[in-house]
Write an enzyme that holds these catalytic residues in place. Structure first.
Site, mmCIF file in Angstrom:
data_model
loop_
_atom_site.group_PDB
_atom_site.id
_atom_site.type_symbol
_atom_site.label_atom_id
_atom_site.label_comp_id
_atom_site.label_asym_id
_atom_site.label_seq_id
_atom_site.Cartn_x
_atom_site.Cartn_y
_atom_site.Cartn_z
ATOM 1 N N ASP A 1 -2.557 3.509 14.355
ATOM 2 C CA ASP A 1 -1.692 3.647 13.183
ATOM 3 C C ASP A 1 -0.306 3.130 13.548
ATOM 4 O O ASP A 1 -0.007 2.910 14.727
ATOM 5 C CB ASP A 1 -1.612 5.116 12.750
ATOM 6 C CG ASP A 1 -1.299 5.281 11.262
ATOM 7 O OD1 ASP A 1 -0.198 4.883 10.852
ATOM 8 O OD2 ASP A 1 -2.164 5.815 10.529
ATOM 9 N N VAL B 1 -1.821 -3.775 11.515
ATOM 10 C CA VAL B 1 -3.082 -4.462 11.248
ATOM 11 C C VAL B 1 -2.890 -5.823 10.599
ATOM 12 O O VAL B 1 -3.837 -6.609 10.517
ATOM 13 C CB VAL B 1 -4.035 -3.599 10.382
ATOM 14 C CG1 VAL B 1 -4.422 -2.326 11.103
ATOM 15 C CG2 VAL B 1 -3.423 -3.306 9.018
ATOM 16 N N ASN C 1 -9.762 1.374 8.133
ATOM 17 C CA ASN C 1 -9.354 2.306 7.092
ATOM 18 C C ASN C 1 -7.921 2.091 6.614
ATOM 19 O O ASN C 1 -7.560 2.526 5.518
ATOM 20 C CB ASN C 1 -9.519 3.729 7.644
ATOM 21 C CG ASN C 1 -8.871 4.775 6.781
ATOM 22 O OD1 ASN C 1 -9.370 5.107 5.707
ATOM 23 N ND2 ASN C 1 -7.746 5.313 7.247
ATOM 24 N N TYR D 1 -3.492 -3.834 -5.207
ATOM 25 C CA TYR D 1 -4.419 -2.945 -4.506
ATOM 26 C C TYR D 1 -5.857 -3.230 -4.943
ATOM 27 O O TYR D 1 -6.756 -3.377 -4.105
ATOM 28 C CB TYR D 1 -4.041 -1.495 -4.794
ATOM 29 C CG TYR D 1 -4.931 -0.472 -4.120
ATOM 30 C CD1 TYR D 1 -4.664 -0.056 -2.816
ATOM 31 C CD2 TYR D 1 -6.020 0.089 -4.782
ATOM 32 C CE1 TYR D 1 -5.476 0.881 -2.183
ATOM 33 C CE2 TYR D 1 -6.831 1.028 -4.161
ATOM 34 C CZ TYR D 1 -6.552 1.421 -2.863
ATOM 35 O OH TYR D 1 -7.357 2.347 -2.245
#
Length: 255
Positions: free
Chosen positions: A37, A60, A86, A154
Protein backbone atom coordinates in the site's frame (compact mmCIF):
# COMPACT_ATOMS: atom_id res chain seq x y z
CA UNK A 1 -4.61 -26.91 8.14
CA UNK A 2 -5.19 -23.51 6.59
CA UNK A 3 -6.66 -23.16 3.13
CA UNK A 4 -3.58 -21.21 1.97
CA UNK A 5 -0.85 -23.14 3.77
CA UNK A 6 2.43 -22.83 1.90
CA UNK A 7 1.25 -20.05 -0.40
CA UNK A 8 2.70 -16.57 -0.78
CA UNK A 9 0.30 -13.75 -1.61
CA UNK A 10 0.86 -10.15 -2.64
CA UNK A 11 -2.13 -7.94 -1.82
CA UNK A 12 -2.20 -4.34 -3.01
CA UNK A 13 -4.34 -1.76 -1.27
CA UNK A 14 -3.99 -3.87 1.87
CA UNK A 15 -3.71 -1.12 4.48
CA UNK A 16 -7.46 -0.65 4.95
CA UNK A 17 -10.92 -1.75 3.89
CA UNK A 18 -11.33 -4.91 1.84
CA UNK A 19 -7.59 -5.27 1.27
CA UNK A 20 -6.86 -5.26 5.00
CA UNK A 21 -9.59 -7.82 5.66
CA UNK A 22 -8.18 -10.02 2.91
CA UNK A 23 -4.66 -9.74 4.28
CA UNK A 24 -5.81 -10.72 7.77
CA UNK A 25 -7.90 -13.60 6.43
CA UNK A 26 -5.12 -14.91 4.18
CA UNK A 27 -2.75 -14.83 7.16
CA UNK A 28 -5.25 -16.74 9.26
CA UNK A 29 -5.42 -19.38 6.54
CA UNK A 30 -1.67 -19.92 6.47
CA UNK A 31 -0.42 -17.62 3.71
CA UNK A 32 2.68 -15.48 3.91
CA UNK A 33 1.59 -12.04 2.79
CA UNK A 34 3.11 -8.92 1.30
CA UNK A 35 0.87 -6.12 2.60
CA UNK A 36 1.33 -3.54 -0.16
CA UNK A 37 0.00 0.00 0.00
CA UNK A 38 1.03 3.65 -0.11
CA UNK A 39 -0.10 4.23 3.49
CA UNK A 40 2.77 3.10 5.67
CA UNK A 41 1.39 3.39 9.23
CA UNK A 42 -1.85 1.53 8.42
CA UNK A 43 -0.04 -1.01 6.28
CA UNK A 44 2.51 -1.77 8.97
CA UNK A 45 -0.29 -2.15 11.49
CA UNK A 46 -1.90 -4.76 9.25
CA UNK A 47 1.35 -6.62 8.64
CA UNK A 48 2.14 -6.66 12.36
CA UNK A 49 -0.83 -8.95 12.94
CA UNK A 50 1.29 -11.91 11.83
CA UNK A 51 4.94 -12.88 11.84
CA UNK A 52 4.33 -14.24 8.33
CA UNK A 53 3.66 -10.85 6.75
CA UNK A 54 5.52 -7.67 5.91
CA UNK A 55 4.57 -4.23 4.69
CA UNK A 56 5.90 -2.85 1.42
CA UNK A 57 5.20 0.68 0.23
CA UNK A 58 4.15 0.64 -3.41
CA UNK A 59 2.78 2.96 -6.06
CA UNK A 60 0.91 0.61 -8.38
CA UNK A 61 0.94 3.18 -11.18
CA UNK A 62 4.76 3.05 -11.31
CA UNK A 63 6.45 0.10 -13.01
CA UNK A 64 9.67 0.26 -10.97
CA UNK A 65 7.72 0.38 -7.72
CA UNK A 66 5.62 -2.63 -8.70
CA UNK A 67 8.64 -4.63 -9.85
CA UNK A 68 10.44 -3.85 -6.57
CA UNK A 69 7.42 -5.04 -4.58
CA UNK A 70 7.56 -8.46 -6.19
CA UNK A 71 11.34 -8.66 -5.95
CA UNK A 72 11.22 -8.00 -2.20
CA UNK A 73 8.50 -10.63 -1.73
CA UNK A 74 10.57 -13.22 -3.58
CA UNK A 75 13.66 -12.26 -1.59
CA UNK A 76 11.81 -12.85 1.68
CA UNK A 77 9.65 -15.85 0.81
CA UNK A 78 11.25 -17.52 -2.21
CA UNK A 79 8.39 -17.07 -4.68
CA UNK A 80 4.82 -15.90 -5.24
CA UNK A 81 1.61 -17.91 -5.68
CA UNK A 82 -1.21 -15.36 -5.47
CA UNK A 83 -1.62 -11.85 -6.86
CA UNK A 84 -4.56 -9.99 -5.33
CA UNK A 85 -4.66 -6.75 -7.31
CA UNK A 86 -7.00 -4.78 -5.08
CA UNK A 87 -5.65 -1.20 -5.04
CA UNK A 88 -8.03 1.38 -6.46
CA UNK A 89 -9.27 4.94 -6.08
CA UNK A 90 -12.53 6.79 -6.66
CA UNK A 91 -11.85 10.50 -6.05
CA UNK A 92 -14.75 12.90 -5.38
CA UNK A 93 -14.06 14.84 -8.58
CA UNK A 94 -14.95 11.72 -10.59
CA UNK A 95 -18.62 12.09 -11.52
CA UNK A 96 -20.60 12.56 -14.70
CA UNK A 97 -18.63 12.69 -17.93
CA UNK A 98 -19.89 16.28 -18.19
CA UNK A 99 -17.91 17.31 -15.09
CA UNK A 100 -15.03 14.81 -14.80
CA UNK A 101 -11.91 16.51 -16.08
CA UNK A 102 -8.99 14.92 -17.91
CA UNK A 103 -6.75 15.10 -14.85
CA UNK A 104 -9.22 13.14 -12.71
CA UNK A 105 -9.73 10.65 -15.55
CA UNK A 106 -6.00 10.09 -15.96
CA UNK A 107 -5.42 9.68 -12.22
CA UNK A 108 -8.12 7.03 -11.88
CA UNK A 109 -6.94 5.10 -14.94
CA UNK A 110 -3.34 5.23 -13.70
CA UNK A 111 -4.21 3.45 -10.46
CA UNK A 112 -7.24 1.31 -11.30
CA UNK A 113 -6.42 0.15 -14.83
CA UNK A 114 -2.70 0.71 -15.36
CA UNK A 115 -2.05 -0.48 -11.81
CA UNK A 116 -3.66 -3.85 -12.51
CA UNK A 117 -1.84 -4.06 -15.84
CA UNK A 118 1.51 -3.46 -14.13
CA UNK A 119 0.79 -5.90 -11.31
CA UNK A 120 -0.02 -8.59 -13.87
CA UNK A 121 2.82 -7.62 -16.18
CA UNK A 122 5.45 -7.98 -13.46
CA UNK A 123 3.68 -10.49 -11.23
CA UNK A 124 2.62 -13.26 -13.59
CA UNK A 125 6.22 -14.23 -14.47
CA UNK A 126 6.73 -15.07 -10.79
CA UNK A 127 3.66 -17.33 -10.84
CA UNK A 128 4.99 -19.05 -13.95
CA UNK A 129 8.25 -19.75 -12.13
CA UNK A 130 6.21 -21.62 -9.48
CA UNK A 131 4.38 -23.63 -12.14
CA UNK A 132 1.13 -21.68 -11.75
CA UNK A 133 -0.91 -19.62 -9.37
CA UNK A 134 -3.94 -17.40 -8.96
CA UNK A 135 -4.48 -13.82 -10.07
CA UNK A 136 -7.43 -11.95 -8.56
CA UNK A 137 -8.11 -8.64 -10.24
CA UNK A 138 -10.63 -6.41 -8.50
CA UNK A 139 -13.18 -5.07 -10.97
CA UNK A 140 -16.68 -4.09 -9.80
CA UNK A 141 -20.35 -4.63 -10.46
CA UNK A 142 -20.23 -1.30 -12.31
CA UNK A 143 -18.19 -3.03 -15.01
CA UNK A 144 -21.48 -4.75 -15.94
CA UNK A 145 -24.18 -2.12 -15.35
CA UNK A 146 -24.55 1.60 -15.82
CA UNK A 147 -25.34 4.05 -13.04
CA UNK A 148 -27.28 7.28 -13.10
CA UNK A 149 -25.09 8.51 -10.25
CA UNK A 150 -22.01 8.14 -12.39
CA UNK A 151 -18.34 7.94 -11.56
CA UNK A 152 -17.36 7.66 -15.19
CA UNK A 153 -13.59 7.26 -14.79
CA UNK A 154 -14.01 4.60 -12.10
CA UNK A 155 -16.60 2.70 -14.13
CA UNK A 156 -14.44 2.75 -17.25
CA UNK A 157 -11.38 1.60 -15.31
CA UNK A 158 -13.25 -1.39 -13.88
CA UNK A 159 -14.52 -2.34 -17.32
CA UNK A 160 -10.91 -2.39 -18.47
CA UNK A 161 -9.93 -4.64 -15.56
CA UNK A 162 -12.70 -7.08 -16.43
CA UNK A 163 -11.67 -7.34 -20.10
CA UNK A 164 -7.98 -7.59 -19.25
CA UNK A 165 -8.70 -10.41 -16.80
CA UNK A 166 -10.60 -12.45 -19.37
CA UNK A 167 -7.82 -12.22 -21.93
CA UNK A 168 -5.10 -13.14 -19.45
CA UNK A 169 -7.19 -16.08 -18.25
CA UNK A 170 -7.23 -17.54 -21.72
CA UNK A 171 -3.58 -16.80 -22.44
CA UNK A 172 -2.10 -18.43 -19.34
CA UNK A 173 -4.59 -21.21 -18.53
CA UNK A 174 -2.42 -24.04 -19.89
CA UNK A 175 0.54 -22.77 -17.90
CA UNK A 176 -1.30 -23.20 -14.64
CA UNK A 177 -2.15 -19.55 -14.01
CA UNK A 178 -5.79 -18.76 -13.30
CA UNK A 179 -7.02 -15.17 -13.68
CA UNK A 180 -10.39 -14.07 -12.35
CA UNK A 181 -12.15 -10.73 -11.96
CA UNK A 182 -13.64 -10.24 -8.51
CA UNK A 183 -16.63 -7.90 -8.88
CA UNK A 184 -17.95 -6.62 -5.55
CA UNK A 185 -21.19 -4.77 -5.10
CA UNK A 186 -21.39 -1.81 -2.71
CA UNK A 187 -19.36 -2.52 0.41
CA UNK A 188 -19.50 -0.96 3.88
CA UNK A 189 -15.96 0.35 3.81
CA UNK A 190 -14.96 3.17 6.19
CA UNK A 191 -15.11 5.70 3.34
CA UNK A 192 -18.61 4.72 2.23
CA UNK A 193 -19.84 4.47 5.80
CA UNK A 194 -18.64 8.01 6.50
CA UNK A 195 -20.31 9.32 3.36
CA UNK A 196 -23.64 7.75 4.25
CA UNK A 197 -23.36 8.92 7.87
CA UNK A 198 -23.28 12.48 6.55
CA UNK A 199 -26.25 11.83 4.26
CA UNK A 200 -28.54 9.02 5.54
CA UNK A 201 -31.05 9.72 2.78
CA UNK A 202 -28.41 8.88 0.18
CA UNK A 203 -27.98 5.46 1.75
CA UNK A 204 -31.72 4.82 1.77
CA UNK A 205 -31.96 5.78 -1.91
CA UNK A 206 -29.33 3.16 -2.69
CA UNK A 207 -30.42 0.53 -0.20
CA UNK A 208 -33.77 0.12 -1.92
CA UNK A 209 -31.95 -1.22 -4.98
CA UNK A 210 -30.13 -3.90 -2.99
CA UNK A 211 -32.05 -7.20 -3.04
CA UNK A 212 -30.57 -8.17 0.34
CA UNK A 213 -31.34 -4.75 1.76
CA UNK A 214 -27.81 -4.03 2.97
CA UNK A 215 -24.25 -3.40 1.93
CA UNK A 216 -21.65 -6.16 1.87
CA UNK A 217 -19.10 -6.35 4.65
CA UNK A 218 -15.39 -6.23 3.78
CA UNK A 219 -14.99 -9.75 5.20
CA UNK A 220 -17.62 -11.10 2.79
CA UNK A 221 -15.61 -9.83 -0.18
CA UNK A 222 -12.35 -11.05 1.35
CA UNK A 223 -13.88 -14.51 1.77
CA UNK A 224 -14.63 -14.62 -1.95
CA UNK A 225 -11.02 -13.67 -2.66
CA UNK A 226 -9.88 -16.45 -0.34
CA UNK A 227 -11.83 -18.96 -2.40
CA UNK A 228 -10.28 -17.69 -5.63
CA UNK A 229 -6.79 -17.73 -4.12
CA UNK A 230 -6.94 -21.32 -2.90
CA UNK A 231 -6.98 -24.73 -4.52
CA UNK A 232 -10.75 -25.12 -4.03
CA UNK A 233 -11.21 -22.89 -7.08
CA UNK A 234 -8.80 -24.86 -9.25
CA UNK A 235 -11.24 -24.95 -12.20
CA UNK A 236 -12.43 -21.35 -11.85
CA UNK A 237 -10.74 -19.30 -14.56
CA UNK A 238 -11.78 -16.25 -16.56
CA UNK A 239 -14.77 -15.77 -14.28
CA UNK A 240 -16.70 -12.60 -13.62
CA UNK A 241 -16.96 -13.44 -9.94
CA UNK A 242 -19.85 -11.31 -8.71
CA UNK A 243 -20.28 -10.78 -4.98
CA UNK A 244 -23.05 -8.22 -5.10
CA UNK A 245 -25.97 -9.68 -3.13
CA UNK A 246 -27.95 -10.10 -6.35
CA UNK A 247 -27.74 -6.43 -7.34
CA UNK A 248 -26.91 -7.04 -11.00
CA UNK A 249 -29.63 -9.70 -11.21
CA UNK A 250 -32.38 -7.32 -10.06
CA UNK A 251 -34.86 -5.40 -12.17
CA UNK A 252 -36.97 -4.31 -9.24
CA UNK A 253 -36.76 -5.22 -5.57
CA UNK A 254 -39.53 -6.01 -3.07
CA UNK A 255 -39.42 -2.44 -1.76
Amino acid sequence: MGRLDGKVAVITGAAAGIGREAALLFMEEGARVCVADMRQPEGELTADQSRHAFFHEVDVSDSESVSAMYAETVRRYGGIDVLYNNAGIMPPEDGSILVTGPDAWDRVQAVNAKGVYLCCRYGIPHLLERGGGSVINVASFVALVGAATSQIAYTASKGAVLSLSRELAVQFARQGVRVNALCPGPVATPLLTRLFADDPDAYERRRIHLPMGRLATPREIASAALFLAGDESSYVNGATFLVDGGLTAAYVTPE
